[in-house]
Write a protein that holds these residues in place. Structure first.
Motif, PDB file in Angstrom:
ATOM      1  N   SER A 155       0.632  -1.298   0.010  1.00 22.02           N
ATOM      2  CA  SER A 155       0.056  -0.108   0.082  1.00 22.02           C
ATOM      3  C   SER A 155       0.984   1.053  -0.156  1.00 22.02           C
ATOM      4  CB  SER A 155      -0.896  -0.124   1.269  1.00 22.02           C
ATOM      5  OG  SER A 155      -0.200   0.052   2.471  1.00 22.02           O
ATOM      6  N   ALA A 156       0.367   2.375  -0.158  1.00 21.59           N
ATOM      7  CA  ALA A 156       0.932   3.815  -0.249  1.00 21.59           C
ATOM      8  C   ALA A 156       1.374   3.799   1.282  1.00 21.59           C
ATOM      9  CB  ALA A 156       0.079   4.858  -0.607  1.00 21.59           C
ATOM     10  N   GLY A 157       0.533   3.450   2.160  1.00 20.84           N
ATOM     11  CA  GLY A 157       0.768   3.391   3.605  1.00 20.84           C
ATOM     12  C   GLY A 157       2.083   2.851   3.928  1.00 20.84           C
ATOM     13  N   LYS A 191       5.206   4.898   2.586  1.00 18.38           N
ATOM     14  CA  LYS A 191       5.400   6.040   3.785  1.00 18.38           C
ATOM     15  C   LYS A 191       6.121   5.558   4.787  1.00 18.38           C
ATOM     16  CE  LYS A 191       1.319   8.944   1.665  1.00 18.38           C
ATOM     17  NZ  LYS A 191       0.213   9.505   2.316  1.00 18.38           N
ATOM     18  N   ASP A 208       9.573   9.645  -3.936  1.00 19.90           N
ATOM     19  CA  ASP A 208       8.157  10.154  -3.824  1.00 19.90           C
ATOM     20  C   ASP A 208       7.598   9.693  -5.153  1.00 19.90           C
ATOM     21  OD1 ASP A 208       8.627  11.499  -1.621  1.00 19.90           O
ATOM     22  OD2 ASP A 208       9.170  13.374  -2.546  1.00 19.90           O
ATOM     23  N   ILE A 228       5.568   6.370  -4.142  1.00 23.58           N
ATOM     24  CA  ILE A 228       4.318   6.755  -3.386  1.00 23.58           C
ATOM     25  C   ILE A 228       3.293   7.313  -4.160  1.00 23.58           C
ATOM     26  CG2 ILE A 228       3.577   7.917  -1.303  1.00 23.58           C
ATOM     27  CD1 ILE A 228       6.451   7.915  -0.228  1.00 23.58           C
ATOM     28  N   LYS A 229       3.709   8.368  -5.150  1.00 26.72           N
ATOM     29  CA  LYS A 229       2.400   8.886  -6.018  1.00 26.72           C
ATOM     30  C   LYS A 229       1.822   7.879  -6.787  1.00 26.72           C
ATOM     31  CE  LYS A 229       4.473  13.477  -5.851  1.00 26.72           C
ATOM     32  NZ  LYS A 229       5.200  14.525  -6.570  1.00 26.72           N
ATOM     33  N   LEU A 262       1.476   4.709  -6.114  1.00 31.34           N
ATOM     34  CA  LEU A 262       0.565   4.029  -5.599  1.00 31.34           C
ATOM     35  C   LEU A 262      -0.691   4.627  -5.013  1.00 31.34           C
ATOM     36  CD1 LEU A 262       3.138   2.071  -3.062  1.00 31.34           C
ATOM     37  CD2 LEU A 262       1.721   0.762  -4.834  1.00 31.34           C
ATOM     38  N   GLU A 263      -0.598   5.819  -4.643  1.00 33.86           N
ATOM     39  CA  GLU A 263      -1.720   6.601  -4.230  1.00 33.86           C
ATOM     40  C   GLU A 263      -2.613   6.910  -5.437  1.00 33.86           C
ATOM     41  OE1 GLU A 263      -0.064   9.565  -0.655  1.00 33.86           O
ATOM     42  OE2 GLU A 263       0.150   9.936  -2.624  1.00 33.86           O
ATOM     43  N   SER A 310      -6.991   2.874  -6.247  1.00 29.33           N
ATOM     44  CA  SER A 310      -7.780   3.028  -5.171  1.00 29.33           C
ATOM     45  C   SER A 310      -6.939   1.877  -4.131  1.00 29.33           C
ATOM     46  CB  SER A 310      -9.024   2.166  -5.537  1.00 29.33           C
ATOM     47  OG  SER A 310      -8.901   0.841  -5.881  1.00 29.33           O
ATOM     48  N   LYS A 311      -7.263   1.811  -2.840  1.00 33.47           N
ATOM     49  CA  LYS A 311      -6.724   1.129  -1.798  1.00 33.47           C
ATOM     50  C   LYS A 311      -6.856  -0.176  -2.138  1.00 33.47           C
ATOM     51  CE  LYS A 311      -6.683   4.235   2.284  1.00 33.47           C
ATOM     52  NZ  LYS A 311      -7.353   4.491   3.627  1.00 33.47           N
ATOM     53  N   GLN A 334      -4.057  -1.051  -4.733  1.00 31.51           N
ATOM     54  CA  GLN A 334      -2.576  -0.806  -4.382  1.00 31.51           C
ATOM     55  C   GLN A 334      -1.699  -2.251  -4.332  1.00 31.51           C
ATOM     56  OE1 GLN A 334      -2.421   1.974  -1.179  1.00 31.51           O
ATOM     57  NE2 GLN A 334      -3.511   3.477  -2.170  1.00 31.51           N
TER      58      GLN A 334
END
Length: 216
Positions: A131-133, A136, A149, A152-153, A155-156, A159-160, A163
């Motif tokens: 996940s993006a979480g 991070k 970054d 991360i972008k 993955l964001e 949708s969850k 991911q």
């Protein structure tokens, strides 16, 4: 001990500081650093000697491994640190998780410039992000990690629910790109609490069936 049980591969690590674990007040032990540990195992294998000098009746024929973090600072000293481990006796090296591919490719250029790629098997570390979480967290909380970054972008940007699959795509794309990097002999796939996805990643990345390799 381990060799008597049929274990013939040893990865020599100093490990993270206890403050990063679940016993943060534990006392660190500095009797050996990772380079000295590699040398100790190599001496046991090749010279049949314990560190204290006593003979070993049946020397353990270990395939000795070490770790390398291409992203730690100072960056310019990373290859010199790797060279010390190879000189100490490392047969293979596995790297920290690779997300910054550009920086890793620069590291490998420096490795090859010194001819180290001809002295050791180097396994590139690959970790799929769930996940993006997670991305991070690894960027901000895990020592020695370099997560751009852009990762991360990306993955964001889905949708969850999507991911996890996007994280697998990133891992597969990374493997396919790093296959072409001189000095990379293979991959160490670290699917953290997601081990069931390793076969899928291996298959999608074209790593199965395993390629034939020549001895150094």
């Amino acid at each position: 001990g381990a060799y008597s049980l049929g274990i013939n591969t040893m990865l020599c690590l100093s490990g993270d500081h206890p403050k990063f674990g679940d016993h943060a007040t534990a006392k660190s032990v500095y009797d050996l650093d990772s380079v000295q540990l590699v040398r100790m195992v190599q001496k046991m294998r090749d010279e049949g000697k314990f560190q204290g000098g006593a003979d070993i009746d049946c020397p353990p024929k270990m395939f000795v491994g070490a770790a390398s973090n291409p992203f730690a600072e100072p960056f310019d000293l990373r290859v010199s640190r790797l060279a010390k481990k190879i000189k100490a006796g490392a047969d293979f090296v596995q790297t920290q998780c690779i997300f910054n591919l550009d920086k890793f490719e620069k590291f490998m250029e420096m490795v090859c410039d010194r001819g180290l790629n001809e002295k050791v098997y180097l396994l590139a570390g690959i970790t799929p992000m769930k996940s993006a979480g997670m991305a991070k967290y690894m960027k901000n909380k895990v020592p020695g990690m370099d997560v751009p970054d852009e990762v991360i972008k990306r993955l964001e940007g889905v949708s969850k629910a999507e991911q996890p699959e996007e994280g697998i795509k990133i891992a597969v794309e990374s493997i396919q790109r790093l296959k072409e990097v001189k000095g990379v002999h293979g991959f160490h796939i670290m699917a953290i609490e997601w081990e069931e996805k390793v076969p899928q990643i291996v298959e999608k990345a074209g790593l199965f069936p395993r390629p034939a390799v020549e001895n150094l």
